[in-house]
Scaffold this motif. Structure first.
Motif, PDB file in Angstrom:
ATOM      1  N   LYS A 122     -44.274  26.252 -90.079  1.00  0.00           N
ATOM      2  CA  LYS A 122     -44.768  27.598 -89.023  1.00  0.00           C
ATOM      3  C   LYS A 122     -43.689  28.445 -88.551  1.00  0.00           C
ATOM      4  O   LYS A 122     -42.453  28.391 -88.453  1.00  0.00           O
ATOM      5  CB  LYS A 122     -44.881  26.686 -87.838  1.00  0.00           C
ATOM      6  CG  LYS A 122     -46.219  25.565 -88.267  1.00  0.00           C
ATOM      7  CD  LYS A 122     -46.518  24.482 -86.852  1.00  0.00           C
ATOM      8  CE  LYS A 122     -47.430  23.874 -86.425  1.00  0.00           C
ATOM      9  NZ  LYS A 122     -48.453  23.280 -85.597  1.00  0.00           N
ATOM     10  N   LYS A 144     -43.295  28.143 -80.887  1.00  0.00           N
ATOM     11  CA  LYS A 144     -43.820  26.679 -80.640  1.00  0.00           C
ATOM     12  C   LYS A 144     -42.532  25.555 -81.104  1.00  0.00           C
ATOM     13  O   LYS A 144     -42.629  24.690 -79.853  1.00  0.00           O
ATOM     14  CB  LYS A 144     -44.128  26.988 -82.702  1.00  0.00           C
ATOM     15  CG  LYS A 144     -45.665  27.026 -82.792  1.00  0.00           C
ATOM     16  CD  LYS A 144     -45.876  26.841 -83.907  1.00  0.00           C
ATOM     17  CE  LYS A 144     -46.947  27.964 -84.515  1.00  0.00           C
ATOM     18  NZ  LYS A 144     -48.559  27.185 -83.622  1.00  0.00           N
ATOM     19  N   ALA A 158     -46.315  16.161 -83.862  1.00  0.00           N
ATOM     20  CA  ALA A 158     -45.911  15.555 -85.181  1.00  0.00           C
ATOM     21  C   ALA A 158     -44.094  16.286 -84.899  1.00  0.00           C
ATOM     22  O   ALA A 158     -44.013  17.076 -84.194  1.00  0.00           O
ATOM     23  CB  ALA A 158     -46.221  16.442 -85.653  1.00  0.00           C
ATOM     24  N   MET A 210     -54.912  16.176 -83.471  1.00  0.00           N
ATOM     25  CA  MET A 210     -55.230  15.781 -84.656  1.00  0.00           C
ATOM     26  C   MET A 210     -55.733  14.019 -83.990  1.00  0.00           C
ATOM     27  O   MET A 210     -54.950  13.399 -83.054  1.00  0.00           O
ATOM     28  CB  MET A 210     -54.036  15.662 -85.160  1.00  0.00           C
ATOM     29  CG  MET A 210     -54.207  15.403 -86.053  1.00  0.00           C
ATOM     30  SD  MET A 210     -55.894  16.545 -87.439  1.00  0.00           S
ATOM     31  CE  MET A 210     -54.571  17.818 -88.136  1.00  0.00           C
ATOM     32  N   ASP A 252     -43.978  17.347 -89.911  1.00  0.00           N
ATOM     33  CA  ASP A 252     -44.485  16.458 -90.378  1.00  0.00           C
ATOM     34  C   ASP A 252     -46.089  16.717 -90.530  1.00  0.00           C
ATOM     35  O   ASP A 252     -46.438  16.867 -89.349  1.00  0.00           O
ATOM     36  CB  ASP A 252     -44.345  14.763 -89.576  1.00  0.00           C
ATOM     37  CG  ASP A 252     -43.069  14.252 -89.637  1.00  0.00           C
ATOM     38  OD1 ASP A 252     -42.036  15.156 -90.390  1.00  0.00           O
ATOM     39  OD2 ASP A 252     -42.677  13.594 -88.604  1.00  0.00           O
ATOM     40  N   ASN A 289     -56.989  30.210 -94.004  1.00  0.00           N
ATOM     41  CA  ASN A 289     -57.096  30.522 -91.860  1.00  0.00           C
ATOM     42  C   ASN A 289     -57.996  31.457 -91.405  1.00  0.00           C
ATOM     43  O   ASN A 289     -57.434  33.165 -92.237  1.00  0.00           O
ATOM     44  CB  ASN A 289     -55.998  29.991 -92.240  1.00  0.00           C
ATOM     45  CG  ASN A 289     -55.491  28.306 -91.394  1.00  0.00           C
ATOM     46  OD1 ASN A 289     -57.162  27.863 -91.621  1.00  0.00           O
ATOM     47  ND2 ASN A 289     -54.939  27.648 -92.135  1.00  0.00           N
TER      48      ASN A 289
HETATM   49  P1  AMP Z   1     -51.512  25.665 -85.882  1.00  0.00           P
HETATM   50  O1  AMP Z   1     -51.504  27.450 -85.442  1.00  0.00           O
HETATM   51  O2  AMP Z   1     -49.732  25.281 -85.286  1.00  0.00           O
HETATM   52  O3  AMP Z   1     -53.200  25.183 -84.792  1.00  0.00           O
HETATM   53  O4  AMP Z   1     -51.686  25.832 -86.703  1.00  0.00           O
HETATM   54  C1  AMP Z   1     -52.456  26.096 -87.654  1.00  0.00           C
HETATM   55  C2  AMP Z   1     -53.458  25.014 -87.681  1.00  0.00           C
HETATM   56  O5  AMP Z   1     -52.567  24.463 -89.248  1.00  0.00           O
HETATM   57  C3  AMP Z   1     -53.874  23.959 -87.622  1.00  0.00           C
HETATM   58  O6  AMP Z   1     -55.170  24.316 -86.574  1.00  0.00           O
HETATM   59  C4  AMP Z   1     -53.853  22.370 -88.540  1.00  0.00           C
HETATM   60  O7  AMP Z   1     -55.171  22.599 -89.065  1.00  0.00           O
HETATM   61  C5  AMP Z   1     -53.032  23.293 -89.093  1.00  0.00           C
HETATM   62  N1  AMP Z   1     -51.742  22.248 -88.929  1.00  0.00           N
HETATM   63  C6  AMP Z   1     -50.966  22.444 -87.954  1.00  0.00           C
HETATM   64  N2  AMP Z   1     -49.678  21.847 -88.341  1.00  0.00           N
HETATM   65  C7  AMP Z   1     -49.813  20.689 -88.866  1.00  0.00           C
HETATM   66  C8  AMP Z   1     -49.676  19.614 -88.979  1.00  0.00           C
HETATM   67  N3  AMP Z   1     -48.390  19.207 -88.545  1.00  0.00           N
HETATM   68  N4  AMP Z   1     -49.835  18.437 -89.270  1.00  0.00           N
HETATM   69  C9  AMP Z   1     -51.324  18.821 -90.266  1.00  0.00           C
HETATM   70  N5  AMP Z   1     -51.990  20.214 -90.236  1.00  0.00           N
HETATM   71  C10 AMP Z   1     -51.364  20.929 -89.354  1.00  0.00           C
END
Ligand code: AMP
Ligand code: GLY
Length: 413
Positions: free
Chosen positions: A143, A103, A118, A267, A180, A218
């Motif tokens: 994350k 990431k 973000a 988003m 963020d 999740n």
């Molecule tokens: P990712 O594995 O990065 O896709 O994150 C898993 C889930 O967490 C995403 O599908 C979003 O629902 C939530 N998420 C991740 N990053 C953000 C962020 N910066 N703001 C809001 N929700 C987030």
């Protein structure tokens, strides 16, 4: 054309079904299997974790195109090894797959390319993580930098929980991102990329939480639908210039051509679309909803992308229908799915008009049993999302296995 699909989920089964429906494709082989894949394709090997052996199995079949489904073999360099063996493959190199596997790398590429995402702090010790949390307001987004099968991200109002997750990640991969919070509604957009240019597929949305109303933990994804009322194909085309081309350009600057599928996790907030994450492969379960709507050839499209020649093909064509996919998951999913339950009603479900049943965690072609967390994807098409949803749930009602879990509100929220 002979095509090989690598992977053993419903995404791969959906790819196999799409290829089988195309006149350009004469034979479809699989590396990786489940009860559905084994019924629809000739299985060359069931394991794809050993890259060397996988390349040998695939080379023997002399395919015209290989498509790699899951991220793990991409990150492990399967596409690089197949390229060295002279096999045409749709998918990114290991280096290019870092857009998903790190990431921090993805953030750095987005930053250089001027792509909206973000703001994140990359932390390698707990003090840094504490500091990064202190400078932010809840909800906190923490994350894992590395691949974590959807379990690496915690979004929470609770500072102690955010810090506890940061601590856990630091003990594991050693690198945590605090970023963020982005408000809005998510969408998944897949770009087919040839290293220089990109063509979007139809936008889709998945449902990541286990329970109705977007509650519970999740998961890998409990359902999906396409197209989206709030993010049209015209919106998607805009993002070719705002997202895909800048990313491909920045990757080239870094000496890494990105060929394959760039999955933009978006988003949407008012008029803006910001990137939540990139993946480097088809999304699951979105693919199960997207492919049944595609009326042009997927095989020709992916061959052109793999050959670095997307300009030689027309943009993909789509039917006017809608598609809804409901995932049926095993007892105990996602924390500890139980295997072994007998599955009934598959034949009855498949006879519901406009329904496609794809398999994920199943085994035993003649009497299928549960063999994984997400077990089946039930997709229906219809002239509207409502019609498609009705058909999908009618098919779901035919299927039974002990402890079966599914959401009742797919494409409603
Ligand atoms: P990712 O594995 O990065 O896709 O994150 C898993 C889930 O967490 C995403 O599908 C979003 O629902 C939530 N998420 C991740 N990053 C953000 C962020 N910066 N703001 C809001 N929700 C987030
Ligand atoms: N649908 C989420 C993913 O494929 O990662």
């Amino acid at each position: 054309m002979k095509v090989v699909v690598v992977g053993s989920g419903a995404r791969e089964h959906a790819l196999i079904k799409k290829f089988k429906s195309e006149s350009e494709v004469s034979e479809v082989f699989a590396v990786g299997e489940n009860a559905g894949i084994a019924a629809d394709a000739e299985v060359l090997a069931s394991d794809f974790t050993n890259i060397k052996e996988t390349v040998i199995s695939i080379s023997k079949a002399r395919p015209d195109l290989v498509v790699v489904g899951p991220e793990a073999p991409l990150v492990a360099g399967l596409v690089d090894s197949l390229a060295n063996a002279g096999v045409r493959t749709f998918g990114p190199s290991a280096k290019a797959a870092e857009l998903e596997s790190s990431k921090a790398f993805a953030k750095s590429v987005m930053h250089s390319a001027g792509v909206a995402t973000a703001l994140a702090s990359r932390c390698t010790d707990l003090d840094e993580a504490k500091q990064a949390l202190l400078t932010r307001k809840p909800p906190y987004v923490v994350k894992d930098d590395a691949l974590a099968s959807g379990k690496g991200v915690v979004v929470t109002e609770d500072e102690r929980q955010a810090l506890a997750h940061a601590k856990e990640v630091l003990l594991g991969s050693g690198c945590v991102l605090v970023e963020d919070f982005l408000p809005g509604k998510e969408a998944s957009l897949f770009f087919i990329c040839d290293g220089e240019s990109a063509l979007p597929l139809i936008p889709a949305r998945d449902h990541k939480r286990l329970l109705d109303g977007d509650l519970g933990p999740n998961t890998g994804g409990m359902g999906a639908y396409a197209p989206l009322p709030d993010f049209t194909s015209a919106d998607a085309s805009r993002l070719i210039e705002e997202v895909a081309h800048p990313i491909l350009g920045e990757m080239n600057k870094r000496g890494v051509a990105f060929k394959g599928l760039l999955y933009a996790g978006l988003m949407l907030d008012g008029g803006s679309a910001r990137i939540v994450e990139f993946n480097v492969r088809f999304g699951d379960p979105e693919t199960q909803s997207v492919l049944p709507l595609m009326s042009s050839s997927l095989a020709n499209l992916l061959v052109a992308a793999a050959d670095g020649d997307l300009t030689s093909v027309n943009a993909p064509q789509w039917s006017d229908a809608a598609a809804v996919t409901v995932v049926l998951a095993a007892d105990g999913y996602p924390s500890s799915p139980k295997a072994g339950a007998q599955i009934s009603g598959l034949v009855e479900a498949a006879t519901v008009p406009n329904v496609i049943v794809t398999h994920a965690g199943t085994t035993n072609v003649n009497a299928p049993r549960v063999n994984g967390g997400r077990v089946l994807s039930i997709t229906a098409t219809g002239e509207s999302a409502e019609r498609a949803r009705d058909s999908a749930y009618r098919a779901v009602s035919k299927i039974k296995f002990e402890g079966m879990q599914y959401r009742g509100d797919i494409a409603k929220v």
